[in-house]
Motif scaffolding. Structure first.
Motif, PDB file in Angstrom:
ATOM      1  N   SER A  76     121.617 -30.558   5.640  1.00 17.63           N
ATOM      2  CA  SER A  76     120.567 -30.522   4.585  1.00 17.63           C
ATOM      3  C   SER A  76     119.200 -30.668   5.532  1.00 17.63           C
ATOM      4  CB  SER A  76     120.501 -31.448   3.619  1.00 17.63           C
ATOM      5  OG  SER A  76     121.548 -30.925   2.733  1.00 17.63           O
TER       6      SER A  76
ATOM      7  N   THR B  96     121.501 -22.606  -2.459  1.00 16.64           N
ATOM      8  CA  THR B  96     121.426 -23.934  -2.922  1.00 16.64           C
ATOM      9  C   THR B  96     121.699 -24.881  -1.610  1.00 16.64           C
ATOM     10  OG1 THR B  96     123.711 -23.571  -3.096  1.00 16.64           O
ATOM     11  CG2 THR B  96     122.392 -23.481  -5.191  1.00 16.64           C
TER      12      THR B  96
ATOM     13  N   VAL C  92     125.536 -32.873  -0.448  1.00 14.29           N
ATOM     14  CA  VAL C  92     125.390 -33.355  -1.997  1.00 14.29           C
ATOM     15  C   VAL C  92     126.445 -34.131  -2.114  1.00 14.29           C
ATOM     16  CG1 VAL C  92     125.275 -32.578  -4.082  1.00 14.29           C
ATOM     17  CG2 VAL C  92     124.129 -31.171  -2.380  1.00 14.29           C
TER      18      VAL C  92
ATOM     19  N   ARG D 140     126.162 -38.109  -3.141  1.00 14.99           N
ATOM     20  CA  ARG D 140     126.220 -38.240  -4.540  1.00 14.99           C
ATOM     21  C   ARG D 140     127.471 -39.328  -4.763  1.00 14.99           C
ATOM     22  NH1 ARG D 140     125.720 -32.756  -8.071  1.00 14.99           N
ATOM     23  NH2 ARG D 140     123.401 -32.616  -7.851  1.00 14.99           N
TER      24      ARG D 140
ATOM     25  N   THR E 117     122.874 -38.055  -9.913  1.00 17.64           N
ATOM     26  CA  THR E 117     121.595 -37.170 -10.200  1.00 17.64           C
ATOM     27  C   THR E 117     121.022 -36.796  -8.843  1.00 17.64           C
ATOM     28  OG1 THR E 117     120.283 -38.975 -10.349  1.00 17.64           O
ATOM     29  CG2 THR E 117     121.371 -38.376 -12.133  1.00 17.64           C
ATOM     30  N   TRP E 118     121.602 -37.420  -7.685  1.00 15.87           N
ATOM     31  CA  TRP E 118     121.139 -37.158  -6.436  1.00 15.87           C
ATOM     32  C   TRP E 118     120.894 -35.564  -6.094  1.00 15.87           C
ATOM     33  CZ3 TRP E 118     121.885 -35.448  -1.599  1.00 15.87           C
ATOM     34  CH2 TRP E 118     121.096 -36.029  -0.650  1.00 15.87           C
ATOM     35  N   THR E 119     119.611 -35.314  -5.692  1.00 14.73           N
ATOM     36  CA  THR E 119     119.761 -34.019  -5.096  1.00 14.73           C
ATOM     37  C   THR E 119     119.033 -33.685  -3.740  1.00 14.73           C
ATOM     38  OG1 THR E 119     117.543 -33.279  -5.959  1.00 14.73           O
ATOM     39  CG2 THR E 119     119.614 -32.895  -7.359  1.00 14.73           C
TER      40      THR E 119
ATOM     41  N   GLU F 233     117.027 -31.477  -2.885  1.00 14.25           N
ATOM     42  CA  GLU F 233     115.791 -31.053  -2.991  1.00 14.25           C
ATOM     43  C   GLU F 233     114.701 -32.264  -3.462  1.00 14.25           C
ATOM     44  OE1 GLU F 233     118.289 -29.902  -4.241  1.00 14.25           O
ATOM     45  OE2 GLU F 233     118.289 -27.666  -4.126  1.00 14.25           O
TER      46      GLU F 233
END
Ligand code: NAG
Ligand code: NAG
Ligand code: NAG
Ligand code: NAG
Length: 536
Positions: free
Chosen positions: A233, A344, A350, A354, A362-364, A366
């Motif tokens: 990421s 994505t 992710v 998460r 809810t963690w992203t 972005e």
């Protein structure tokens, strides 16, 4: 296989086990494991069945992301297939498959444990099929959850614990008991082989429970695990700018991949699409910058923003305060495009954040991924999954570790394996000549992530069997049989023999890959021949 001692005579005089050497007796004994195999309270036998050589086998797919786990076609040897469910805590369990061949006694009474891939919930059936065809009793497992996804980690720390190490350790111990039960004999030597996540599992075993395996083979190891999950990421969000707008088109990425080959391939003296040593190449994206008034459409050149992206892709990933976290790409690693051009965020990051680290759905990437998040991940490091300890336990055990890494690995750069090796030199205060007695590392030029590539990538390793046309005949000089020779005959591997193939599956080249820190050196002659290369 020629150099391997056979135990035919021994098997013949072991009257008590003669039943296992006749096909009918073996098959009956195998199916009888349903009743006879009760190693402990935790273990349930799900299936015990004889699979005849040449018969078809259907992968009992446990999750959609495991589709294609068995691509090998038919069964390569007469085997006893045992499927087990072993509970590892009140809230976790591991599914294990042990494939035990009929000719085990004659083939050296060996056991080989396999590894997993990715977020690791798929049993490697191709590996089981191939390894059992070499006469090893072998076992694989789902690493404590089904599917290549992190969802099962959510609020289930015991499942994370299985993933970090316990599923492997449990499967190994139970697998060995199954072998003893089926053949009524002790195994002689035990091995591990795995690549990617499986490579990390191998290093974990070498660091924490080396007594279980006489020889451990760890390929393209995903150690430094938390930073690996973060690195995907980091490059997607900050280097490729969240891919918004897409920084390069797929066509431009392919052009860049070819440019890297153009700049780096010739340094070793042979133009063959294989960069023998990417460390020697100073890749320069600036050479493709568009002059004023020029464009991709007119000149296949790159904008300043694109050149900046490419330059940064090869830079390491540094954290807060300039801490080194993970290596960038190496020249020749441009073999996978999906991460940089996906709309994505990388799923592995992710899922890891998460479900395994934060238990926050809810963690992203972005909104929440930054260098503080990375520090936090390293602080949590569940069950020491980072897998970055030294090898003093391995050294004390007298057992062996062989690591390898494709120099064209587009998912995790070979530099991670280079760095781990050098960190062991420093931390243990042992030069390579001393490490050689228990730890050897082989970079594999022209190999991608665990398998395939433009070079002599087939080295008889984990995750390679389905794609390699020569699998069933040629394994000598590969990593598994080289490890067997090291363990059983005391002859350590100086080189690993690889094979390359044409697009239609014909043998195209053979090459001996050198032991680090030596490097493949072209001596002259036909570059597709082993004899044209040396180590220096
Ligand atoms: C195995 O499967 C293949 C392809 O599906 C089929 O052609 C073959 O007849 C099957 N063999 C047996 C023994 O069932
Ligand atoms: C394995 O055993 C656990 C209990 O230990 C159970 O919850 C799970 O459903 C079982 N899985 C299978 C596939 O039998
Ligand atoms: C970075 O430096 C700050 C301030 O000195 C410190 O609080 C923090 O722990 C450091 N972070 C790391 C990852 O070393
Ligand atoms: C992680 O490793 C450290 C150092 O070896 C050890 O003290 C600690 O107990 C380990 N933690 C877990 C959860 O295994």
């Amino acid at each position: 296989m020629k150099s391997v001692p056979y135990y035919t005579a021994f098997a013949a005089i072991a009257a008590g086990v003669l039943a296992t050497t006749t096909p009918g007796g073996f098959s009956t004994r195998c199916s009888g494991l349903v009743q006879s195999f009760h190693p402990d309270q935790q273990t349930t036998v799900l299936v015990a069945e004889f699979l005849a050589k040449g018969s078809n086998f259907t992968d009992p797919i446990s999750h959609p992301s495991c589709v294609g786990g068995f691509t090998g076609g038919s069964i390569l040897a007469d085997v006893c297939r045992l499927r087990l469910n072993v509970s590892t805590s009140s809230t976790s369990s591991v599914i294990i498959e042990a494939w035990m061949p009929a000719n085990w006694q004659q083939k050296g009474r060996r056991f080989a444990m396999t590894g997993n891939g990715g977020l690791a919930g798929c049993i490697p059936f191709d590996d089981l099929n191939f390894i059992s065809s070499l006469g090893f009793a072998t076992a694989g497992h789902n690493n404590g959850h089904d599917g290549d996804t992190g969802v099962p980690f959510f609020n289930r720390p015991e499942v994370v614990k299985d993933f970090a190490y316990r599923a492997l350790l449990t499967a190994t111990k139970v697998g060995k008991k199954a072998v003893k039960q089926l053949y009524s004999q002790n195994l002689k030597k035990s091995y591990f082989l795995g690549c990617s996540s499986g490579g990390r599992q191998g290093l974990k075993a070498a660091q924490d429970f080396p007594e279980e395996y006489d020889g451990i083979i760890a390929g393209a190891a995903g150690n430094n695990w938390n930073n690996l999950m973060s690195s995907f990421s980091y490059y997607w969000k900050f280097v490729a700018n969240g891919n918004n707008p897409p920084i390069l088109s797929a066509e431009q990425w392919v052009e860049w991949r070819d440019e890297a080959i153009r700049q780096c391939d010739q340094i070793d003296g042979v133009r063959d699409l294989v960069i023998e040593d990417p460390r020697k190449c100073n890749l320069r994206p600036e050479s493709r910058l568009c002059a004023p008034g020029k464009s991709w459409a007119s000149n296949k050149c790159f904008t300043s923003a694109q050149v900046t992206f490419l330059r940064n892709l090869y830079e390491p990933f540094y954290g807060n305060n300039g801490t080194f976290l993970f290596p960038g790409f190496g020249p020749g690693d441009e073999t996978i495009t999906s991460l940089w051009f996906a709309p994505t965020a990388p799923q592995y990051t992710v899922d890891w954040y998460r479900y395994a680290l934060l238990n926050d759905e809810t963690w992203t990437v972005e909104a929440n991924f930054d260098l503080d998040a990375v520090d936090n991940a390293n602080r949590i490091d569940p069950y020491n999954i980072s897998t970055y300890k030294d090898l003093s336990k391995l050294k004390a055990s007298g057992h062996k570790l062989l690591t390898y890494h494709g120099l064209a690995d587009g998912l995790l750069s070979y530099e991670g394996s280079d760095r781990y090796y050098e960190s062991i030199v420093r931390r243990m205060g042992l030069p390579s000549t001393q490490l050689d007695s228990f730890y050897r590392y082989f970079p594999i030029a022209g190999m991608g992530h665990c398998a395939t590539g433009n070079g002599a990538w087939y080295i008889g390793a984990a995750n390679q069997y389905s794609g390699a046309p020569a699998t069933t005949t040629e394994t000598e000089g590969g990593v598994l049989m080289s490890m067997v020779k090291w363990v059983e005959q005391g002859i350590p591997p100086e080189r690993i023999t690889g094979r390359g193939f044409t697009a239609d599956g014909k043998l195209a080249s053979t090459k001996d890959h050198c032991k680090w820190p030596l490097q493949n050196k072209y001596l002259g002659g036909n570059p597709n021949r082993r004899s044209s290369w040396g180590c220096s």
